[in-house]
Structure formats: structure tokens, C-alpha cells
Design an enzyme around this catalytic site. Structure first.
Site, short mmCIF file in Angstrom:
data_model
loop_
_atom_site.label_atom_id
_atom_site.label_comp_id
_atom_site.label_asym_id
_atom_site.label_seq_id
_atom_site.Cartn_x
_atom_site.Cartn_y
_atom_site.Cartn_z
N GLU A 160 -19.58 11.37 49.41
CA GLU A 160 -20.81 10.62 49.10
C GLU A 160 -21.09 9.53 50.14
O GLU A 160 -20.35 8.54 50.21
CB GLU A 160 -20.63 9.96 47.72
CG GLU A 160 -21.83 9.15 47.27
CD GLU A 160 -21.69 8.60 45.85
OE1 GLU A 160 -20.56 8.57 45.33
OE2 GLU A 160 -22.71 8.19 45.28
N GLU A 166 -21.96 -1.14 50.91
CA GLU A 166 -20.72 -0.59 50.34
C GLU A 166 -19.83 0.11 51.36
O GLU A 166 -18.63 0.25 51.12
CB GLU A 166 -21.05 0.35 49.18
CG GLU A 166 -21.73 -0.40 48.05
CD GLU A 166 -22.00 0.46 46.83
OE1 GLU A 166 -21.16 1.32 46.49
OE2 GLU A 166 -23.06 0.27 46.21
N ASP A 193 -26.72 10.39 46.33
CA ASP A 193 -26.97 9.40 45.27
C ASP A 193 -28.33 8.78 45.56
O ASP A 193 -28.52 8.12 46.58
CB ASP A 193 -25.84 8.37 45.29
CG ASP A 193 -25.97 7.30 44.21
OD1 ASP A 193 -27.11 6.88 43.93
OD2 ASP A 193 -24.94 6.86 43.68
N HIS A 196 -28.45 5.01 46.58
CA HIS A 196 -28.09 4.72 47.98
C HIS A 196 -29.18 5.23 48.91
O HIS A 196 -29.55 4.56 49.88
CB HIS A 196 -26.75 5.37 48.34
CG HIS A 196 -25.60 4.87 47.52
ND1 HIS A 196 -25.25 3.54 47.46
CD2 HIS A 196 -24.72 5.52 46.72
CE1 HIS A 196 -24.20 3.40 46.66
NE2 HIS A 196 -23.87 4.59 46.20
N ARG A 225 -31.08 1.17 40.15
CA ARG A 225 -29.87 1.68 39.49
C ARG A 225 -30.00 1.76 37.97
O ARG A 225 -29.03 2.00 37.27
CB ARG A 225 -28.61 0.92 39.90
CG ARG A 225 -27.61 1.91 40.49
CD ARG A 225 -26.39 1.33 41.09
NE ARG A 225 -25.69 2.46 41.73
CZ ARG A 225 -24.57 2.38 42.40
NH1 ARG A 225 -23.97 1.24 42.55
NH2 ARG A 225 -24.03 3.45 42.94
N GLU A 254 -25.62 8.52 37.14
CA GLU A 254 -24.75 7.38 37.47
C GLU A 254 -25.68 6.17 37.52
O GLU A 254 -26.21 5.81 38.57
CB GLU A 254 -24.04 7.59 38.80
CG GLU A 254 -23.00 6.51 39.05
CD GLU A 254 -22.39 6.58 40.43
OE1 GLU A 254 -21.17 6.80 40.51
OE2 GLU A 254 -23.13 6.43 41.41
C1 LER Z 1 -20.71 3.74 44.42
O1 LER Z 1 -21.79 2.93 44.69
C2 LER Z 1 -21.15 5.08 43.99
O2 LER Z 1 -22.28 5.46 44.09
C3 LER Z 1 -20.11 5.94 43.45
O3 LER Z 1 -20.63 7.19 43.11
C4 LER Z 1 -19.00 6.05 44.48
O4 LER Z 1 -17.81 6.40 43.93
MN MN Z 2 -22.95 7.43 43.37
#
Ligand code: LER
Ligand code: MN
Length: 277
Positions: A160, A166, A193, A196, A225, A254
Site C-alpha cells: 500500500e 506517513e 487507499d 491517501h 477518512r 478503512e
Molecule cells: C495507514 O494510513 C493505512 O492506510 C493502512 O491501511 C496501512 O496499514
Molecule cells: Mn489504508
């Protein structure tokens, strides 16, 4: 096969405040996920040894849920392990921590995720390499070994890219792809993701399209988020790109438990059905 829905469950009290829809109580998380019609859960355990596999198997079977993936971030959050540590013994412990999670996930036909455990470079006082090249070399070595271990379970390893706050190793899908293409193994897939990507990508749809068959998993979340639909992401081009590349993995929430776990899960499944249903 259509895109499948998943929702995150954290079993790591120290990660409180993190982007997980459900916290601590695996039983309630599975009950609620099944009730709302999710296909799977994604687990964030403190370590492989601390997962009660009988309990997990029982709850998944009882609720007809799959295990979508297992996160390894607790190795960083709780033990400060990174795969790119300049200290060889820390690096070894990091690889073995992830390896055990790969074996755990493999028992449930699920892949493990390398996210935060990739670490970063530039701060020798935190056991980081000074040079990016050295950190990338360590990361490549770890990914080769861990991808081979995942292959024993007929699973890919998920890698990822994270936003710039990060990690400073890979921040975009294209950079992640370049890293994966430099490997000998073909068994690492990208985890995209959307949180991100919203920070780093020029165009989310184009980035997903460019990932093509390398895309192995999606973290389905909004710009802030919060659950999908509670921020300012435009999901229409994202859904179109996923259709174009015939993505058939998971869209896994997530996301922060905002305003609470159940409401976040409800919001996610509603958005999932709107865009991928
Ligand atoms: C951390 O920001 C994230 O997106 C997780 O999925 C990473 O382990
Ligand atoms: Mn993630």
C-alpha cells in the site's frame, strides 16, 4: 465476479482513533457486518499469536463472512518494527512479524497488507537509513521474501502506497507500481487507499486505471477518512475506472467510525451499493 464489500475491525486498543469502523469486539463487528450485508471483514490484529483462530473461524462461518485481508500495522504502532530499519535485527523481527500474519491470513484464504510497516528513510536516530536507495533495497528484499511466503498459501501480498505524512518511500500508485515492477516476484499487488490517493494523485480514476491488473485491494473511504459519501470525493470516475479494469477484489471500508461504528458501516454499505452494486 463483482466487487465485494468489506469492513475493518481493529483488535488493537493502542490504535484507538485510527481509521477502523469496528473496535475490539469481534463478535459484535461480525454480527453487524453480516446483518448489513457485507461480504467480508478486514482484520487489524495486535499480532498473529494474539488472534484466537477458532473464535475467528467460528464467527466467520456463523455469519457467512469471508476474511478480506489482514493488516500488519500493529507491528509499527505497538512494536516500532519497520521492514526498512537500518538495524538488521529489527528488520528481521519486522519480516518475521509480517510473516506470521501472512501464515494466519493464509489459513483463511486472505492476503496480508504491508502499509505502515514499510517505514521511511532519513532519520538515523529512529533506525532509518539515511539514503532512500538503501531503504528501497531493504523493502525490496523484504517484499521478495514475504511474497514467496504468501505464495505458499496461494495468496498475493498487498503493498500500500501511503500519503507523504506517513511514508517517504512510495506515495502514489505509479510509484508503487514502479517498485513492484522492479521485483523478481510477480506476487505483490497494489492496495489503493482512496484517502491517501486523494492527497497524492492528480486523478484518482486515471491512477486506478493505470494500476490495471496489479490492483489487488481497495480501501474504500472518503477524502476526510470518514465513510464513503461523508467527504468530498467524487466516486463516479473511481467506479468507472474500476469497471474499466474489471476489478473484482474488495472495496474495504478503512474509515473512521464516524459518527459511530454502526452508522459508519451502514453509510459504507449504502455507498457501496450505489457505486458498485
Ligand atoms: C495507514 O494510513 C493505512 O492506510 C493502512 O491501511 C496501512 O496499514
Ligand atoms: Mn489504508
Amino acid at each position: 465476479m463483482p466487487i465485494r464489500s468489506a469492513v475493518t475491525v481493529s483488535l488493537v486498543p493502542a490504535a484507538r482513533g485510527g481509521p477502523f469502523v469496528f473496535w475490539d469486539d469481534l463478535r459484535t463487528a461480525c454480527e453487524t457486518a453480516a446483518q448489513l450485508g457485507f461480504d467480508a471483514i478486514e482484520l487489524f490484529p495486535p499480532s498473529a499469536a494474539e488472534v484466537n483462530t477458532n473464535e475467528l473461524r467460528g464467527l466467520l462461518d456463523q455469519h457467512n463472512l469471508q476474511l478480506a485481508a489482514v493488516g500488519t500495522g500493529a507491528g509499527w504502532v505497538q512494536r516500532r518494527l519497520i521492514l526498512t530499519s537500518s538495524n538488521a535485527s529489527t528488520r528481521e523481527r519486522a519480516v518475521s512479524f509480517v510473516g506470521e500474519i501472512i501464515d494466519l491470513a493464509g489459513q483463511f484464504a486472505a492476503p496480508a497488507i504491508i502499509g505502515s510497516m514499510q517505514g521511511r528513510y532519513g532519520d538515523p536516530s529512529a533506525e532509518q537509513f539515511v539514503e532512500r536507495d538503501s531503504a528501497i533495497a531493504a523493502l525490496r528484499e523484504a517484499l521478495e521474501a514475504l511474497a514467496a511466503r504468501a505464495a505458499h498459501h496461494a495468496q498475493p501480498l498487498l503493498y500500500e502506497p501511503l500519503n507523504r505524512y506517513e511514508t517517504n518511500l512510495t506515495n502514489t500508485i505509479a510509484a508503487g507500481q514502479e517498485l513492484l515492477e522492479s521485483l523478481r516476484t510477480n506476487n505483490v499487488r497494489l492496495l489503493a487507499d482512496l484517502f491517501h490517493m486523494n492527497i497524492e494523485e492528480v486523478d484518482l480514476g486515471d491512477a486506478l486505471r493505470a494500476a490495471g491488473p496489479r490492483l489487488g485491494h481497495l480501501h474504500f473511504v472518503d477524502s476526510n477518512r470518514r465513510p464513503a459519501g461523508c467527504g468530498h470525493l467524487n466516486y463516479s470516475p473511481i467506479a468507472a475506472a474500476l469497471r474499466d479494469i474489471e476489478y473484482n477484489g474488495y472495496a474495504s471500508a478503512e474509515a473512521l467510525p464516524w459518527p459511530d461504528s454502526r452508522a459508519a458501516a451502514e453509510q459504507t454499505i449504502t455507498a457501496f451499493r450505489k457505486w458498485f452494486g
